[in-house]
Write a protein that holds these residues in place. Structure first.
Motif, short mmCIF file in Angstrom:
data_model
loop_
_atom_site.label_atom_id
_atom_site.label_comp_id
_atom_site.label_asym_id
_atom_site.label_seq_id
_atom_site.Cartn_x
_atom_site.Cartn_y
_atom_site.Cartn_z
N LEU A 31 5.48 -0.18 9.53
CA LEU A 31 4.46 -0.66 8.60
C LEU A 31 4.75 -0.09 7.22
CD1 LEU A 31 1.37 -0.12 10.90
CD2 LEU A 31 2.43 -2.31 10.30
N PRO A 32 4.69 -0.93 6.17
CA PRO A 32 5.05 -0.46 4.84
C PRO A 32 3.97 0.36 4.13
CG PRO A 32 4.53 -2.79 4.78
CD PRO A 32 4.49 -2.38 6.22
N LEU A 33 2.73 0.36 4.66
CA LEU A 33 1.64 1.00 3.93
C LEU A 33 0.74 1.81 4.86
CD1 LEU A 33 0.58 -2.09 1.80
CD2 LEU A 33 1.87 -0.11 0.97
N LEU A 34 0.18 2.87 4.31
CA LEU A 34 -0.90 3.64 4.93
C LEU A 34 -2.07 3.49 3.97
CD1 LEU A 34 -1.74 5.57 7.23
CD2 LEU A 34 -0.83 7.45 5.84
N ARG A 35 -3.21 3.00 4.46
CA ARG A 35 -4.35 2.70 3.59
C ARG A 35 -5.61 3.42 4.05
NH1 ARG A 35 -3.31 -3.81 2.94
NH2 ARG A 35 -2.01 -3.61 1.08
N LEU A 36 -6.53 3.57 3.09
CA LEU A 36 -7.84 4.12 3.40
C LEU A 36 -8.80 3.75 2.28
CD1 LEU A 36 -8.29 6.77 1.37
CD2 LEU A 36 -6.72 7.81 2.96
N MET A 37 -10.08 3.95 2.57
CA MET A 37 -11.13 3.84 1.55
C MET A 37 -11.90 5.15 1.57
SD MET A 37 -12.44 -0.12 1.90
CE MET A 37 -14.10 0.39 1.64
N VAL A 38 -12.31 5.58 0.40
CA VAL A 38 -13.03 6.85 0.28
C VAL A 38 -14.18 6.65 -0.71
CG1 VAL A 38 -11.44 7.67 -1.53
CG2 VAL A 38 -12.72 9.33 -0.16
N PHE A 39 -15.30 7.32 -0.44
CA PHE A 39 -16.40 7.25 -1.41
C PHE A 39 -15.91 7.79 -2.75
CE2 PHE A 39 -19.21 7.01 2.32
CZ PHE A 39 -20.08 6.02 1.89
N ARG A 40 -16.34 7.14 -3.82
CA ARG A 40 -15.87 7.51 -5.16
C ARG A 40 -16.11 8.98 -5.49
NH1 ARG A 40 -18.19 3.27 -9.38
NH2 ARG A 40 -17.48 4.97 -10.67
N SER A 41 -17.20 9.54 -5.01
CA SER A 41 -17.55 10.92 -5.35
C SER A 41 -17.01 11.94 -4.34
CB SER A 41 -19.06 11.06 -5.45
OG SER A 41 -19.67 10.69 -4.23
N ASN A 42 -16.26 11.50 -3.36
CA ASN A 42 -15.74 12.41 -2.32
C ASN A 42 -14.54 13.18 -2.87
OD1 ASN A 42 -14.53 13.59 -0.04
ND2 ASN A 42 -15.20 11.92 1.29
N PRO A 43 -14.60 14.51 -2.86
CA PRO A 43 -13.47 15.30 -3.38
C PRO A 43 -12.18 15.12 -2.57
CG PRO A 43 -15.16 16.73 -2.43
CD PRO A 43 -15.72 15.35 -2.43
N ALA A 44 -12.26 14.51 -1.39
CA ALA A 44 -11.04 14.25 -0.61
C ALA A 44 -10.09 13.32 -1.36
CB ALA A 44 -11.41 13.64 0.75
N ARG A 45 -10.57 12.60 -2.36
CA ARG A 45 -9.67 11.76 -3.18
C ARG A 45 -8.49 12.57 -3.69
NH1 ARG A 45 -13.33 8.45 -7.48
NH2 ARG A 45 -11.30 7.80 -8.28
N LEU A 46 -8.74 13.80 -4.10
CA LEU A 46 -7.66 14.64 -4.62
C LEU A 46 -6.64 14.97 -3.54
CD1 LEU A 46 -9.77 17.07 -6.82
CD2 LEU A 46 -8.38 15.13 -7.57
N LEU A 47 -7.10 15.24 -2.33
CA LEU A 47 -6.20 15.49 -1.21
C LEU A 47 -5.31 14.27 -0.98
CD1 LEU A 47 -5.25 17.16 1.29
CD2 LEU A 47 -7.07 15.99 2.56
N TYR A 48 -5.92 13.09 -0.97
CA TYR A 48 -5.14 11.87 -0.73
C TYR A 48 -4.10 11.67 -1.84
CZ TYR A 48 -9.02 11.07 2.48
OH TYR A 48 -9.97 11.21 3.46
N GLN A 49 -4.49 11.91 -3.08
CA GLN A 49 -3.53 11.78 -4.19
C GLN A 49 -2.37 12.75 -4.03
OE1 GLN A 49 -6.25 12.28 -7.46
NE2 GLN A 49 -6.58 10.07 -7.67
N CYS A 50 -2.65 13.97 -3.57
CA CYS A 50 -1.60 14.96 -3.35
C CYS A 50 -0.62 14.52 -2.27
CB CYS A 50 -2.20 16.31 -2.99
SG CYS A 50 -3.00 17.14 -4.36
N HIS A 51 -1.05 13.62 -1.42
CA HIS A 51 -0.20 13.13 -0.33
C HIS A 51 0.34 11.72 -0.61
CE1 HIS A 51 -0.42 16.46 2.49
NE2 HIS A 51 -1.58 16.70 1.90
N GLY A 52 0.40 11.35 -1.88
CA GLY A 52 1.08 10.13 -2.27
C GLY A 52 0.24 8.87 -2.26
#
Length: 145
Positions: A104-125
């Motif tokens: 599969l060419p992509l790994l996807r997710l959705m996250v609440f806009r205010s969830n600090p996990a966004r930064l974790l996801y960005q750190c993992h590409g």
């Protein structure tokens, strides 16, 4: 002890639902959304469910689905005492490997806009692909070599 993803079964649904509700209820309240237990239970039946374990210890769970393009992380939750130890990073990297193994060419997710996990996801590409009032859609390109 090494971390593992172990297939969950229906006996784990209550644990996963309760963990998800505890983790997500503040966001549901923030965005004036309604938590529906039955919706979680219905999704449990058609998604891939995985327990995040370290030896005999249950640390959390993740829920996945896939289509022809992507492995989609529907839920990823850790018990509070296991956050901040690198477990979430390990899960994200493991799921990236799984996406590659599934060609599969992509790994996807959705996250609440205010969830600090966004930064974790960005750190993992993961890159933000769009957003609405509540959620940010993110994806990571998988190198299938």
């Amino acid at each position: 002890m090494p971390l593992q993803l172990i297939a969950a079964n229906d006996s784990h649904c209550t644990f996963a639902r309760d963990l998800t509700r505890r983790a997500m209820l503040p966001y549901y309240r923030e965005y004036d959304l309604l938590w529906i237990e039955e919706a979680f239970d219905q999704a449990w039946a058609w998604r891939e469910q995985w327990l995040i374990c370290e030896g005999d210890s249950l640390l959390g769970f993740c829920s996945l689905s896939q289509d022809r393009e992507a492995l989609f992380i529907r839920e990823l939750h850790l018990l509070p005492e296991h956050r901040g130890r690198g477990v979430g990073s390990w899960v994200l990297e493991t799921l990236a490997v799984w996406a590659g193994q599934r060609r599969l060419p992509l790994l996807r997710l959705m996250v609440f806009r205010s969830n600090p996990a966004r930064l974790l996801y960005q750190c993992h590409g993961f890159v933000e692909m769009g957003e609405d009032d509540c959620f940010v859609r993110m994806q990571r390109v998988i190198d299938n070599g």
